[in-house]
Design a protein around this motif. Structure first.
Motif, PDB file in Angstrom:
ATOM      1  N   ARG A  65       0.827  -1.203   0.000  1.00  0.00           N
ATOM      2  CA  ARG A  65       0.000   0.000   0.000  1.00  0.00           C
ATOM      3  C   ARG A  65       0.871   1.266   0.000  1.00  0.00           C
ATOM      4  NH1 ARG A  65      -4.891   1.755   2.837  1.00  0.00           N
ATOM      5  NH2 ARG A  65      -5.624  -0.370   2.721  1.00  0.00           N
ATOM      6  N   THR A  66       1.713   1.413   0.981  1.00  0.00           N
ATOM      7  CA  THR A  66       2.549   2.612   1.062  1.00  0.00           C
ATOM      8  C   THR A  66       3.565   2.637  -0.078  1.00  0.00           C
ATOM      9  OG1 THR A  66       2.296   2.621   3.460  1.00  0.00           O
ATOM     10  CG2 THR A  66       4.080   3.948   2.560  1.00  0.00           C
ATOM     11  N   ARG A  67       4.117   1.482  -0.408  1.00  0.00           N
ATOM     12  CA  ARG A  67       5.116   1.443  -1.475  1.00  0.00           C
ATOM     13  C   ARG A  67       4.485   1.830  -2.809  1.00  0.00           C
ATOM     14  NH1 ARG A  67       7.129  -3.963  -3.464  1.00  0.00           N
ATOM     15  NH2 ARG A  67       5.702  -3.264  -5.092  1.00  0.00           N
TER      16      ARG A  67
ATOM     17  N   ARG B  53      -1.603   7.685 -17.536  1.00  0.00           N
ATOM     18  CA  ARG B  53      -2.546   6.673 -17.074  1.00  0.00           C
ATOM     19  C   ARG B  53      -1.803   5.603 -16.287  1.00  0.00           C
ATOM     20  NH1 ARG B  53      -7.634   7.186 -18.744  1.00  0.00           N
ATOM     21  NH2 ARG B  53      -7.901   9.046 -20.040  1.00  0.00           N
ATOM     22  N   THR B  54      -2.499   5.004 -15.351  1.00  0.00           N
ATOM     23  CA  THR B  54      -1.892   3.993 -14.487  1.00  0.00           C
ATOM     24  C   THR B  54      -2.636   2.668 -14.628  1.00  0.00           C
ATOM     25  OG1 THR B  54      -1.272   5.699 -12.898  1.00  0.00           O
ATOM     26  CG2 THR B  54      -1.264   3.423 -12.113  1.00  0.00           C
ATOM     27  N   VAL B  55      -1.886   1.637 -14.969  1.00  0.00           N
ATOM     28  CA  VAL B  55      -2.453   0.291 -15.092  1.00  0.00           C
ATOM     29  C   VAL B  55      -1.889  -0.549 -13.950  1.00  0.00           C
ATOM     30  CG1 VAL B  55      -2.505  -1.791 -16.515  1.00  0.00           C
ATOM     31  CG2 VAL B  55      -2.679   0.474 -17.589  1.00  0.00           C
ATOM     32  N   ILE B  56      -2.774  -1.233 -13.227  1.00  0.00           N
ATOM     33  CA  ILE B  56      -2.324  -2.045 -12.102  1.00  0.00           C
ATOM     34  C   ILE B  56      -2.544  -3.525 -12.408  1.00  0.00           C
ATOM     35  CG2 ILE B  56      -2.664  -2.554  -9.654  1.00  0.00           C
ATOM     36  CD1 ILE B  56      -3.020   0.291  -9.128  1.00  0.00           C
ATOM     37  N   ASN B  57      -1.466  -4.278 -12.394  1.00  0.00           N
ATOM     38  CA  ASN B  57      -1.561  -5.727 -12.566  1.00  0.00           C
ATOM     39  C   ASN B  57      -1.868  -6.362 -11.223  1.00  0.00           C
ATOM     40  OD1 ASN B  57      -1.031  -5.966 -15.337  1.00  0.00           O
ATOM     41  ND2 ASN B  57       1.178  -5.859 -15.019  1.00  0.00           N
ATOM     42  N   LEU B  58      -3.034  -6.972 -11.144  1.00  0.00           N
ATOM     43  CA  LEU B  58      -3.475  -7.641  -9.910  1.00  0.00           C
ATOM     44  C   LEU B  58      -3.518  -9.130 -10.191  1.00  0.00           C
ATOM     45  CD1 LEU B  58      -6.648  -5.882  -8.389  1.00  0.00           C
ATOM     46  CD2 LEU B  58      -4.424  -6.199  -7.297  1.00  0.00           C
ATOM     47  N   PHE B  59      -2.386  -9.788 -10.052  1.00  0.00           N
ATOM     48  CA  PHE B  59      -2.320 -11.209 -10.396  1.00  0.00           C
ATOM     49  C   PHE B  59      -2.312 -12.041  -9.125  1.00  0.00           C
ATOM     50  CE2 PHE B  59      -1.531 -11.991 -15.000  1.00  0.00           C
ATOM     51  CZ  PHE B  59      -1.815 -10.699 -15.426  1.00  0.00           C
ATOM     52  N   PHE B  60      -3.416 -12.746  -8.906  1.00  0.00           N
ATOM     53  CA  PHE B  60      -3.532 -13.598  -7.719  1.00  0.00           C
ATOM     54  C   PHE B  60      -3.078 -15.019  -8.025  1.00  0.00           C
ATOM     55  CE2 PHE B  60      -6.423 -10.092  -7.102  1.00  0.00           C
ATOM     56  CZ  PHE B  60      -6.276  -9.765  -5.776  1.00  0.00           C
ATOM     57  N   ASP B  85       2.135  -6.641  -5.897  1.00  0.00           N
ATOM     58  CA  ASP B  85       2.651  -7.922  -5.423  1.00  0.00           C
ATOM     59  C   ASP B  85       1.735  -8.469  -4.335  1.00  0.00           C
ATOM     60  OD1 ASP B  85       4.055 -10.057  -4.560  1.00  0.00           O
ATOM     61  OD2 ASP B  85       5.855  -8.957  -3.999  1.00  0.00           O
ATOM     62  N   ILE B  86       0.946  -9.436  -4.719  1.00  0.00           N
ATOM     63  CA  ILE B  86      -0.054  -9.947  -3.788  1.00  0.00           C
ATOM     64  C   ILE B  86       0.607 -10.564  -2.564  1.00  0.00           C
ATOM     65  CG2 ILE B  86      -1.956 -11.569  -3.532  1.00  0.00           C
ATOM     66  CD1 ILE B  86      -2.484  -9.283  -5.464  1.00  0.00           C
TER      67      ILE B  86
END
Lengths: 315, 315, 315
Positions: A65-67, B53-60, B85-86
């Motif tokens: 979160r903070t990072r 723009r910001t793209v967030i990779n949410l890989f579980f 980083d999950i």
């Protein structure tokens, strides 16, 4: 505490703690964060102010979160960001922390964003730098989390412009909380009217450490008439240490339910640094309710971190 | 299934599944991917369409291949990419998935690229967003992998422009395959002539779930006269579940050898989403052979993901 | 060894080893690194020479130091960098190394930076590429670490412009050191006057492998009159293999103390590739002393890697 974070002209050189920082410095950072927000809302999300600058995230404690917030802040200013992976680093191979730091400095980085479980690590790094690299404390032990203090102040200011008549409660494990310490430093420096700290007896700080604050162990009493309440995350390991009873018992005594919130001022604001434990320190309906500023805090965090980076790295 | 992925003007708002998407939408994305390829081949590899723009990779689920493809696609459009980083995230500390999502939204991200082992997670996220952030499904359970469906369609189209007379076989663990489902949706929407699904009896889907497809358990029969065959990766854990026999036995019945491929049309194309298990579901010489489009699929994947990101995030 | 790293015009195509590279090629890279340093010192830290290019870090051994150096070098030239995470990659799922490489090539990457514990892996990759992607060896087994050799040569050159009269000692586990090999290749190609290799008997290389070098097992003798000494990191696992005695005994015989250093030339330079083991192979006061170029080496590493990337990827 000495102020290695100010240079001889009184300008910010590092951001290690809010303790002892002049009010003008805090207000300057808050103003800058507001300007960045205005730019963002007008569609200018990426600035090129820090092109060619390198920011290194040195996180010795896990924190996405903070990072991520620092990462986005640096990228939106045009800087390159290196997430230094401690787990696979030379530090693990036995290299000392300072050798790692000096090595990264030798690669011409401009800022270290440091999180460490030991209080004082960011200051230790700052004292031993060999370049004019800046150190930003992203949380050290239970000592300081200055960008959190700034973003909490900013969030409150946007809703209550006059701090002088305001009564704010911070509730949770005050003794071990770097968030609480940085909030206290920010709010007191900015002239908050009344600051109440509430915790189980075993988790109250020494009164001498928090001059000008009122200590409570009765949350209902602390909340009475409050204009804002900042709930702290319950660290589960406190329970193992037998410093607090069960989660259910904790919630009964120190959890923020909507019934309990009714004792505060009618428009009392609710804050929390996140991540929240739903129904442990804060009821889900309060966290999601109309008085909750929790997600505003997150958004303000990016602007605050941009402001600090710009202040420290902008020429 | 409802279509939360289209807005009130019928424009793509999220990409969750290809099921039910209009043919025009698919063709529009395929055309755009082709334009991006043309630009790339003329030397324009980096566009500034998504600056800021910001793209967030949410890989579980672990996946370097698909994540790298999305990462490159976003960067080549000028966007900033955060690989969330999950493993070290607040989600691990007990924060709910939605709290994580709302926190990242509050930092003003523009897209989530989501992979999760539970079917429906990307849609769940899309339904609970509080901003106009877009969700791109990068594979959920055995339900959908829409960019794979698109890139497979694109790859086939570049070699066989007229789908109406084409016979395509998909072979492998159809029942548990999100790739198979998205391929079926893409190819049927684009008017494929004949679609055959081949799997061991225990791994065939319900016929009702795949209307218009012919089901086979005899791979030789399925291959007869086929114009293209898409081999699926054998998930080793299926064997543990006793749903398939040994690897050797699997290859004997369902592996694509060059002898077996000879039963298909003379110029039958060979595809595979990767990573391949050599000599388990596909013989090494077929994977590396002249009919194999496996690496073309990979290359097309980047253009497809750029096209989708541009469609969803471009103003 | 053949030279697959040069193209038919004698231009650098990959950087796999310094062995056999023409002196002109080395000098060209060193000159370019100097130019990049000059630009950096004049404030131009970020160039746009490699905009749109993609560099993939393929590190099969943990190394944050070297990886960060390459990462910064690529970013400062404007390239996009993908840190391919081996731990969560398809390689782990059983995909072969070459399938991983070909997959990444199919996504149109321009360079692989490869570190692997097996000697020859970067060359193996280079031989099997299907595109005109470049391979940069970031250290393979005990064979080569060419950018380290270049940066050590650059560091020495900046302090001693005339190599022809210079006596350089390399001390440590020469037998297993890729750094030693690349240093030997660089320094001999650039015409170093005298090159002495010092190690415990069990860790000396075959004399035939190091033509033109003098071998020593007596560090005091090796140091006598030396103009520069390059200390190698002691790999702790050597001790487990009983190839060296205790750390204390190692330091007594092969550690660089200030007393021992007094036997060298009065202005003898001290180098080390890092990370250092303080008081194991080098005394802390020597590492931090006025003759130490250790951090200069680190800084030069970024310029060398920029120079190599520019040479290989610049049009």
């Amino acid at each position: 505490m000495p102020q290695p974070q100010l240079d001889e002209h009184g300008r910010l050189r590092h951001l290690l703690t809010l303790e002892g920082l002049p009010r003008a410095t805090l207000e300057h950072l808050l103003d800058r964060a507001e300007q960045l927000r205005a730019l963002s809302h007008n569609g200018t999300r990426r600035l090129d102010l820090l092109n060619g600058r390198t920011v290194i995230n040195l996180f010795f404690e896990p924190s996405t979160r903070t990072r991520t917030s620092f990462d986005l802040a640096a990228k939106r200013l045009g800087a390159d960001v290196i997430n230094f992976d401690i787990a696979s680093s030379s530090t693990v191979k036995g290299e000392t922390l300072l050798d790692t730091v000096h090595t990264l400095e030798a690669m011409h980085c401009d800022a270290f964003v440091v999180r460490h479980k030991e209080s004082g690590t960011p200051e230790f790094i700052a004292r031993h730098l060999r370049s004019n690299c800046a150190v930003l404390n992203a949380g050290d032990g239970n000592r300081a989390h200055p960008t959190q203090g700034l973003l909490d102040a900013l969030t409150l200011l946007r809703h209550r412009a006059d701090f002088s008549q305001l009564c704010v409660v911070i509730c949770g494990d005050i003794r071990h909380s770097r968030v609480a310490r940085s909030d206290v430093h920010a709010l007191r420096t900015l002239g908050i009217g009344e600051l109440r700290l509430c915790a189980p007896e075993s988790l109250l700080p020494d009164a001498a450490e928090m001059p000008g604050c009122l200590l409570f162990s009765d949350f209902d009493a602390a909340l009475r008439g409050a204009d804002a309440v900042i709930m702290l995350r319950l660290q589960k390991e406190r329970m193992e240490g037998a410093l607090i009873p069960s989660e259910a018992e904790y919630f009964r005594r120190f959890g923020l339910s909507s019934e309990r919130l009714a004792q505060a001022a009618p428009d009392c604001l609710v804050m929390h640094p996140g991540p929240i434990n739903r129904d442990v320190e804060i009821a889900a309906d309060v966290a999601d309710g109309p008085r909750s500023l929790i997600l505003e805090q997150v958004g303000n965090g990016v602007f605050i971190r941009m402001a600090v980076l710009q202040e420290l790295l902008g020429k």
